[in-house]
Design a protein around this motif. Structure first.
Motif, PDB file in Angstrom:
ATOM      1  N   GLN A  40     -11.752  -0.776  -0.273  1.00  0.00           N
ATOM      2  CA  GLN A  40     -12.729  -1.736  -0.782  1.00  0.00           C
ATOM      3  C   GLN A  40     -13.805  -1.032  -1.603  1.00  0.00           C
ATOM      4  O   GLN A  40     -14.229  -1.537  -2.644  1.00  0.00           O
ATOM      5  CB  GLN A  40     -13.374  -2.526   0.368  1.00  0.00           C
ATOM      6  CG  GLN A  40     -14.309  -3.619  -0.104  1.00  0.00           C
ATOM      7  CD  GLN A  40     -13.606  -4.657  -0.969  1.00  0.00           C
ATOM      8  OE1 GLN A  40     -12.607  -5.219  -0.575  1.00  0.00           O
ATOM      9  NE2 GLN A  40     -14.123  -4.898  -2.159  1.00  0.00           N
TER      10      GLN A  40
ATOM     11  N   LYS B  83      -9.071   0.636   4.920  1.00  0.00           N
ATOM     12  CA  LYS B  83      -9.499  -0.610   4.285  1.00  0.00           C
ATOM     13  C   LYS B  83     -10.895  -0.471   3.706  1.00  0.00           C
ATOM     14  O   LYS B  83     -11.181  -0.970   2.616  1.00  0.00           O
ATOM     15  CB  LYS B  83      -9.449  -1.772   5.281  1.00  0.00           C
ATOM     16  CG  LYS B  83      -8.048  -2.246   5.567  1.00  0.00           C
ATOM     17  CD  LYS B  83      -8.060  -3.439   6.492  1.00  0.00           C
ATOM     18  CE  LYS B  83      -6.638  -3.885   6.790  1.00  0.00           C
ATOM     19  NZ  LYS B  83      -6.613  -5.020   7.721  1.00  0.00           N
TER      20      LYS B  83
ATOM     21  N   THR C  63       0.837  -1.197   0.000  1.00  0.00           N
ATOM     22  CA  THR C  63       0.000   0.000   0.000  1.00  0.00           C
ATOM     23  C   THR C  63       0.871   1.246   0.000  1.00  0.00           C
ATOM     24  O   THR C  63       2.047   1.193   0.366  1.00  0.00           O
ATOM     25  CB  THR C  63      -0.916   0.027   1.233  1.00  0.00           C
ATOM     26  OG1 THR C  63      -0.105   0.024   2.408  1.00  0.00           O
ATOM     27  CG2 THR C  63      -1.856  -1.164   1.253  1.00  0.00           C
TER      28      THR C  63
END
Length: 86
Positions: A41, A37, A10
């Motif tokens: 997503q 996160k 990341t």
């Protein structure tokens, strides 16, 4: 022993969001869930819509058939049926 490296590392970015949106997100997430996160997503889900092979690989006839199934407008249905029957 060295640490195992991530297959998909990341990177940190800076994103500006409206305060209201951040507050709503914080209400949805539990204390142990990560904003990063969740946002990653959400981005993945949005990108999948753009990368959908169904649209790229579908013929005009297939796309029009799908449109015919989804429409409730009688005129549009009749027009689509005329085009599809050619």
């Amino acid at each position: 022993m060295s640490r195992r490296r991530s297959a998909n590392p990341t990177i940190a970015i800076s994103v500006t969001l409206p305060r209201r949106l951040v507050e709503e997100l914080d209400q949805v997430l539990s204390y142990s869930q990560s904003r990063s996160k969740w946002i990653a997503q959400a981005c993945e889900d949005k990108m999948q819509k753009y990368d959908s092979p169904l649209l790229e690989d579908a013929s005009d006839r297939q796309l029009m058939g799908c449109l015919h199934e989804k429409t409730n407008d009688p005129f549009l249905k009749k027009l689509l049926l005329q085009i599809l029957s050619k």
